[in-house]
Write a protein that holds these residues in place. Structure first.
Motif, mmCIF file in Angstrom:
data_model
loop_
_atom_site.group_PDB
_atom_site.id
_atom_site.type_symbol
_atom_site.label_atom_id
_atom_site.label_comp_id
_atom_site.label_asym_id
_atom_site.label_seq_id
_atom_site.Cartn_x
_atom_site.Cartn_y
_atom_site.Cartn_z
ATOM 1 N N ARG A 607 0.829 -1.205 0.000
ATOM 2 C CA ARG A 607 0.000 0.000 0.000
ATOM 3 C C ARG A 607 0.863 1.255 0.000
ATOM 4 O O ARG A 607 0.627 2.179 -0.779
ATOM 5 C CB ARG A 607 -0.931 -0.016 1.221
ATOM 6 C CG ARG A 607 -1.830 1.216 1.283
ATOM 7 C CD ARG A 607 -2.636 1.260 2.563
ATOM 8 N NE ARG A 607 -3.440 2.474 2.632
ATOM 9 C CZ ARG A 607 -4.168 2.840 3.685
ATOM 10 N NH1 ARG A 607 -4.196 2.045 4.776
ATOM 11 N NH2 ARG A 607 -4.877 3.963 3.672
ATOM 12 N N GLN A 681 -7.663 -5.977 3.201
ATOM 13 C CA GLN A 681 -7.827 -4.653 3.784
ATOM 14 C C GLN A 681 -6.954 -3.638 3.055
ATOM 15 O O GLN A 681 -7.409 -2.549 2.674
ATOM 16 C CB GLN A 681 -7.459 -4.703 5.271
ATOM 17 C CG GLN A 681 -7.650 -3.395 6.018
ATOM 18 C CD GLN A 681 -9.110 -3.166 6.422
ATOM 19 O OE1 GLN A 681 -9.904 -4.105 6.416
ATOM 20 N NE2 GLN A 681 -9.443 -1.928 6.746
ATOM 21 N N VAL A 684 -8.196 -2.840 -0.712
ATOM 22 C CA VAL A 684 -9.263 -1.844 -0.812
ATOM 23 C C VAL A 684 -8.737 -0.477 -0.373
ATOM 24 O O VAL A 684 -9.105 0.568 -0.949
ATOM 25 C CB VAL A 684 -10.480 -2.269 0.020
ATOM 26 C CG1 VAL A 684 -11.588 -1.219 -0.083
ATOM 27 C CG2 VAL A 684 -11.001 -3.616 -0.449
ATOM 28 N N ALA A 685 -7.858 -0.465 0.623
ATOM 29 C CA ALA A 685 -7.282 0.811 1.053
ATOM 30 C C ALA A 685 -6.475 1.463 -0.064
ATOM 31 O O ALA A 685 -6.464 2.692 -0.206
ATOM 32 C CB ALA A 685 -6.409 0.592 2.283
ATOM 33 N N ALA A 688 -8.929 3.109 -2.258
ATOM 34 C CA ALA A 688 -9.402 4.341 -1.618
ATOM 35 C C ALA A 688 -8.333 5.430 -1.675
ATOM 36 O O ALA A 688 -8.643 6.616 -1.895
ATOM 37 C CB ALA A 688 -9.795 4.041 -0.171
ATOM 38 N N PRO A 878 -15.228 2.859 -2.367
ATOM 39 C CA PRO A 878 -15.095 2.075 -1.133
ATOM 40 C C PRO A 878 -15.808 2.774 0.015
ATOM 41 O O PRO A 878 -15.995 3.997 0.007
ATOM 42 C CB PRO A 878 -13.575 2.035 -0.910
ATOM 43 C CG PRO A 878 -12.973 2.351 -2.236
ATOM 44 C CD PRO A 878 -13.929 3.276 -2.917
ATOM 45 N N PRO A 882 -13.083 1.958 7.199
ATOM 46 C CA PRO A 882 -12.144 0.904 6.789
ATOM 47 C C PRO A 882 -12.541 -0.482 7.265
ATOM 48 O O PRO A 882 -12.136 -1.484 6.660
ATOM 49 C CB PRO A 882 -10.823 1.353 7.428
ATOM 50 C CG PRO A 882 -10.967 2.826 7.601
ATOM 51 C CD PRO A 882 -12.414 3.050 7.918
ATOM 52 N N ARG A 884 -15.256 -1.814 6.900
ATOM 53 C CA ARG A 884 -16.147 -2.390 5.905
ATOM 54 C C ARG A 884 -15.409 -2.810 4.622
ATOM 55 O O ARG A 884 -16.031 -3.307 3.688
ATOM 56 C CB ARG A 884 -17.231 -1.374 5.521
ATOM 57 C CG ARG A 884 -18.073 -0.881 6.667
ATOM 58 C CD ARG A 884 -18.976 -1.964 7.205
ATOM 59 N NE ARG A 884 -19.844 -2.507 6.160
ATOM 60 C CZ ARG A 884 -20.645 -3.547 6.323
ATOM 61 N NH1 ARG A 884 -20.670 -4.198 7.484
ATOM 62 N NH2 ARG A 884 -21.400 -3.983 5.335
ATOM 63 N N TYR A 885 -14.072 -2.621 4.584
ATOM 64 C CA TYR A 885 -13.326 -2.926 3.358
ATOM 65 C C TYR A 885 -13.456 -4.390 2.940
ATOM 66 O O TYR A 885 -13.706 -4.677 1.760
ATOM 67 C CB TYR A 885 -11.855 -2.562 3.538
ATOM 68 C CG TYR A 885 -11.555 -1.080 3.446
ATOM 69 C CD1 TYR A 885 -12.554 -0.158 3.149
ATOM 70 C CD2 TYR A 885 -10.264 -0.591 3.676
ATOM 71 C CE1 TYR A 885 -12.283 1.204 3.084
ATOM 72 C CE2 TYR A 885 -9.976 0.761 3.606
ATOM 73 C CZ TYR A 885 -10.986 1.655 3.311
ATOM 74 O OH TYR A 885 -10.709 2.983 3.238
ATOM 75 N N TYR A 888 -16.822 -4.911 1.406
ATOM 76 C CA TYR A 888 -16.884 -4.244 0.097
ATOM 77 C C TYR A 888 -16.229 -5.117 -0.978
ATOM 78 O O TYR A 888 -16.771 -5.290 -2.076
ATOM 79 C CB TYR A 888 -16.177 -2.892 0.208
ATOM 80 C CG TYR A 888 -15.890 -2.195 -1.110
ATOM 81 C CD1 TYR A 888 -16.877 -1.470 -1.764
ATOM 82 C CD2 TYR A 888 -14.621 -2.241 -1.685
ATOM 83 C CE1 TYR A 888 -16.610 -0.813 -2.959
ATOM 84 C CE2 TYR A 888 -14.351 -1.595 -2.874
ATOM 85 C CZ TYR A 888 -15.344 -0.873 -3.508
ATOM 86 O OH TYR A 888 -15.069 -0.225 -4.690
ATOM 87 N N LEU A 889 -15.089 -5.690 -0.658
ATOM 88 C CA LEU A 889 -14.401 -6.539 -1.626
ATOM 89 C C LEU A 889 -15.218 -7.797 -1.915
ATOM 90 O O LEU A 889 -15.255 -8.272 -3.063
ATOM 91 C CB LEU A 889 -13.017 -6.911 -1.091
ATOM 92 C CG LEU A 889 -12.120 -7.714 -2.024
ATOM 93 C CD1 LEU A 889 -11.889 -6.973 -3.338
ATOM 94 C CD2 LEU A 889 -10.783 -8.023 -1.346
#
Length: 916
Positions: A607, A681, A684-685, A688, A878, A882, A884-885, A888-889
């Motif tokens: 990330r 995590q 998705v971050a 975002a 997203p 966080p 909920r990541y 969401y995926l």
């Protein structure tokens, strides 16, 4: 290929009293040539003798008699201006570093690269071969004027038979003598050249004295054949001594027929003969491998030789114009003997200068050929030229050149070859000027020659004047030479050349790219000229080849960067592990045939590394605006290196040339169930983070299932038709109405349209699905969408589908807010049910016939039709939380499950425009 190393690496600076310079000659298995020639013997003497050649004794009358003094001086000034400009370039290049064997070829090839340098080097070699033949033919002509059976005049033995065959025999015998001297080495050649220089200097001194000491006299001329085979009345030439009337009569031009060829002379033909006699300025540079200090000897010796020969030519032109009438000048090119105090001395000078010029051309040609063979540019064709003696003399190249000169001697007449030789020399001179011009324009810090009497103006003028004179002398030969150079360059490009020489083209490109990047002002960006600039993050390219090629198709001439994050902390590592990886990634780009840059970084997490790349990739106005990621799912990674023909490699893992196979430079694909470098995590971050940075995001799923013909570089001509489906509505936020007109929906349309512009996708049909609510009347929204597509110049089928009927979302669609499902305002079960419903809707439309587009039927349901090759889906933002990541995926996984190749896209920047 020749091994190129910096000379600094060979200096012994430690433990020695002085600096030891490495041998920089063209060495070989038998030993390196000894560097023992001084500036005078190695440069001045051969250059002077080459620039005099046969012209100084047998073509002064030819030039002045036909062109007149004024035009002759103009020709001489133009010729020496071209030579002087080239000499300045030679001096600059020669004083900018170590010059090895090969002279002009070495300078050109190490500047312009092996493709251009090799082609021009071969042409310069051929020019020297032809120049040797011209000198020998001139010597034969001079011998037969005195000793030939058909010779006329008051003296002459008249014993040598004449005719084409006899002339060829005499030239071959003389060539054998010249070749024997050159075969024995540069030392014998230098001693022979010095002896010849003394003879020529003595002969010229006697001629200059004769102009002053000899009284006026009439000189009987050889009768010339008439038009019907009868002889014309004998003519008499007049040596008047210094006479103003003679000078006045010789000022203007008087072009007439050349009695040796029967052709009427022109300015161009006379200039060709004159310039050919002056084209020996590279004679010293060709001996660079035998010079003690070539960087000093070549500039100094060449300038001295050019100045000396220019003074002698000017003096002879004036003396001839003052003392000889036009008849004598035009009808007896060897009139120096007739006016000399001691004619045998002039005859000795003619023979000596012709022999020396032929020796200089032959030995120069052999050195160029040996350098070409050492660089292995033309393969086995030049392999015999690599052979050298124990002392380093390339006798193989001498014999090779001797054979070619023998073939050129078959051409016969001296003036027949003059234009071709001159044009080939001019090509080489233009290349030297271009090399210096390129180095000057590139502004590379390491280009700092100690010779500073030049500028880019002189280089450019040199290139232009050489090209102009080429076409003035012989348009056919000039065009043929440029065509030959192009063919040779194409051949060398196809063969591949050494990459360690350094290409000035790279420096020029850097200079120009930097300049234009500074002018690329991001403040002047306009949506009309928007194009995708992609950053594709790749973990292991073995499993990402289809995505890598698809992204290359989506870029539409924009920036394309392959990014990779290596996990680690530089503080705990002895060196940067990223730098050694660039070579493998660049090889990957070449093998995959994509137009991409490579940007690698080291970071404790993927990330953070993605954040680094998003911020710092690109330069100026060329920075990524779209992040592309592979989809995060549980599918087993595939190794596309094993199935892609472009990545087929030898079984032993070693490529041609000894470099390791590309498959050995990247790790094998991740085994199913093994730990990943990126958690759901962080995945998705990362999405975002990109959206926070105002970057568009593309998530690519199942690209390995794309039809191979759609990823090819050619046209998409295939018997199988495909659809490209676009769903420009957030299917996890079901709502009827004009939801397709938001920024993200228009971004989907733009990306799908861009893909359709690629030749491989031309035959694919673009379908846009318009979702209607259960209570929304069909037709109204479709009309608005068609009007929008018309304004955007997008050709596509529009297909209405009912979305929400029978689902939980149909109860109160008007109360939903953006992000309800992904942010958890609705229950997880309800959100998953909606995603499953949307997935079923999309799958139901795949493989169906066309909708209500141009030429298609109205309505949402169609008969079975072409399969869907690629699906574009709206990617929701997203969730803000966080936590909920992962959920969401999971929703994205359900939404895109079993859809085949799919791109989930979220656009944040306006990309379409209806204005001109």
């Amino acid at each position: 290929m020749a091994n190129e190393n910096s000379p600094l690496l060979a200096y012994r600076l430690l433990g020695e009293e002085g600096v030891s310079f490495p041998a920089s000659g063209a060495g070989g298995p038998g030993g390196a040539p000894a560097r023992k020639l001084s500036t005078f013997l190695g440069v001045v003497v051969p250059t002077v003798l080459s620039m005099f050649s046969i012209v100084v004794f047998l073509r002064i009358g030819f030039v002045v008699g036909h062109a007149g003094l004024l035009q002759a001086l103009a020709m001489l000034l133009v010729a020496y201006l071209i030579l002087a400009l080239t000499v300045l370039s030679v001096c600059a290049i020669a004083t900018n570093g170590a010059v090895r064997g090969g002279g002009a070829y070495f300078m050109i090839s190490r500047t312009l690269g092996p493709e251009v340098g090799g082609s021009i080097g071969l042409m310069f070699y051929l020019a020297n071969v032809c120049g040797c033949a011209v000198s020998l033919l001139g010597l034969v002509e001079a011998m037969l004027d005195v000793f030939g059976a058909d010779a006329t005049g008051s003296s002459g033995l008249r014993t040598l038979p004449q005719g084409y065959g006899w002339n060829l025999l005499y030239g071959s015998l003389l060539l054998g003598l010249v070749g024997g001297v050159c075969t024995l080495g540069a030392g014998l050649y230098a001693r022979a050249s010095f002896l010849t220089f003394l003879l020529v200097s003595g002969s010229l001194a006697s001629v200059l004295v004769s102009f002053v000491a000899v009284r006026p006299r009439d000189i009987p001329l050889t009768p010339r054949p008439g038009p019907n085979g009868s002889s014309l009345p004998p003519q008499v030439g007049h040596f008047t001594g210094f006479n103003s009337s003679t000078l006045k009569a010789n000022l203007g031009a008087g072009y007439a027929k050349d009695y040796t060829t029967g052709a009427t002379m022109t300015f161009a033909s006379v200039f060709a003969v004159l310039f050919n006699g002056c084209t020996g300025i590279m004679a010293g540079a060709n001996m660079s491998g035998e010079l003690k200090d070539p960087s000093r000897a070549i500039p100094l010796g060449t300038i001295v030789a050019v100045a000396y020969t220019f003074f002698i030519y000017i003096l002879l032109f004036f003396l001839s114009s003052f003392t000889c009438d036009r008849i004598l000048l035009q009808e007896d090119y060897g009139f120096f003997q007739a006016i000399s105090l001691w004619p045998p001395l002039v005859l000795t000078g003619i023979y000596a200068t012709s022999l020396s010029a032929s020796m200089s051309s032959l030995i120069g040609a052999s050195r160029i050929l040996h350098a070409l063979a050492q660089d292995n540019l033309f393969g086995v064709i030049l392999a015999p030229a690599k052979v050298i003696s124990q002392g380093g003399n390339p006798w193989g190249a001498v014999l090779y050149s001797w054979g070619l000169v023998q073939l050129v001697l078959l051409a016969g007449k001296l003036n027949t070859l003059a234009a071709v030789v001159t044009v080939f020399y001019l090509v080489a001179y233009a290349a030297v000027d271009l090399s210096c011009l390129s180095l000057e324009w590139a502004s590379a810090p390491n280009f700092r020659p100690t010779f500073s009497l030049f500028s880019w103006h002189t280089c450019l003028l040199g290139v232009a004047s050489c090209l102009l004179m080429m076409f003035l002398i012989s348009p056919g030969a000039a065009g043929g030479s440029l065509l030959l150079m192009g063919l040779l360059s194409a051949l060398l490009t196809a063969r591949g050349g050494p990459s360690s020489w350094g290409y000035v083209s790279q420096a020029l490109l850097f200079h120009q790219v930097r300049k234009y990047l500074l002018r690329l002002d991001v403040r002047k960006d306009h949506v009309k000229f928007w194009r995708p600039q992609l950053l594709l993050l790749v973990g292991n390219p073995r499993g990402a080849l289809p995505l890598l090629r698809l992204a290359n198709q989506l870029k539409k001439g924009g920036l394309y960067v392959l990014g990779h994050v290596t996990l680690g902390d530089l503080d705990s590592l002895p060196s940067d592990p990223v730098q050694p990886q660039y070579g493998a990634w660049l090889s990957l780009v070449d093998r995959a045939q994509v137009k991409a840059f490579v940007d690698l970084t080291l970071s404790p997490s993927v990330r953070q590394g993605a954040q680094h790349l998003l911020r710092i990739s690109g330069l100026g106005g060329m920075k990524p605006n779209t992040l592309v990621l592979g989809f995060y799912d549980d599918a087993a990674p595939q190794d596309h290196f094993l199935t892609d023909p472009a990545f087929s490699e030898p079984a032993d893992g070693i490529q041609e040339g000894g470099s390791p196979a590309l498959s050995t430079l990247f790790p094998p694909p991740r085994a199913p169930g093994s730990p990943r470098a990126l958690s759901p995590q962080d995945y998705v971050a990362t999405v975002a983070d990109a959206l926070k940075m105002n970057k568009n995001v593309v998530l690519a799923r199942a690209c390995g299932a794309l039809p191979p013909e759609r990823l090819s570089r050619g046209s998409g001509g295939t018997s199988q038709l495909h659809h490209v489906d676009v769903w420009p509505l957030n299917l996890l936020r079901p709502r009827g109405g004009p939801g397709y007109v938001d920024v993200c929906g228009l971004f989907l349309l733009q990306m799908a349209t861009i893909l359709g512009m690629v030749p491989a996708w031309h035959s694919a049909r673009l379908r846009i699905f318009l979702c209607l609510g259960p209570r929304e009347a069909p037709g109204a929204a479709e009309g608005r969408l068609r009007a929008l597509l018309s304004q955007l110049r997008i050709r596509a089928q529009v297909q209405e589908v009912v979305w929400g009927e029978g689902s939980a979302s149909s109860q109160e669609p008007e109360e939903e807010e953006e992000g309800d499902f992904v942010n958890g305002r609705r229950g997880d079960a309800e959100a998953e049910a909606l995603a499953c419903s949307a997935n079923a809707l999309v799958r139901a439309q795949q493989g169906r016939g066309g909708g209500g587009g141009p030429g298609g039927p109205e309505g949402g349901d169609g008969e079975e039709g072409p399969a869907t090759a690629l699906t574009f889906l709206y990617l929701p933002r997203p969730p803000a939380d966080p936590a909920r990541y992962p959920r969401y995926l999971a929703l994205l996984e359900v939404l895109s499950r079993d859809l085949g190749p799919t791109l989930l896209i979220h656009g944040v920047t306006p990309v379409t425009c209806t204005d001109l």
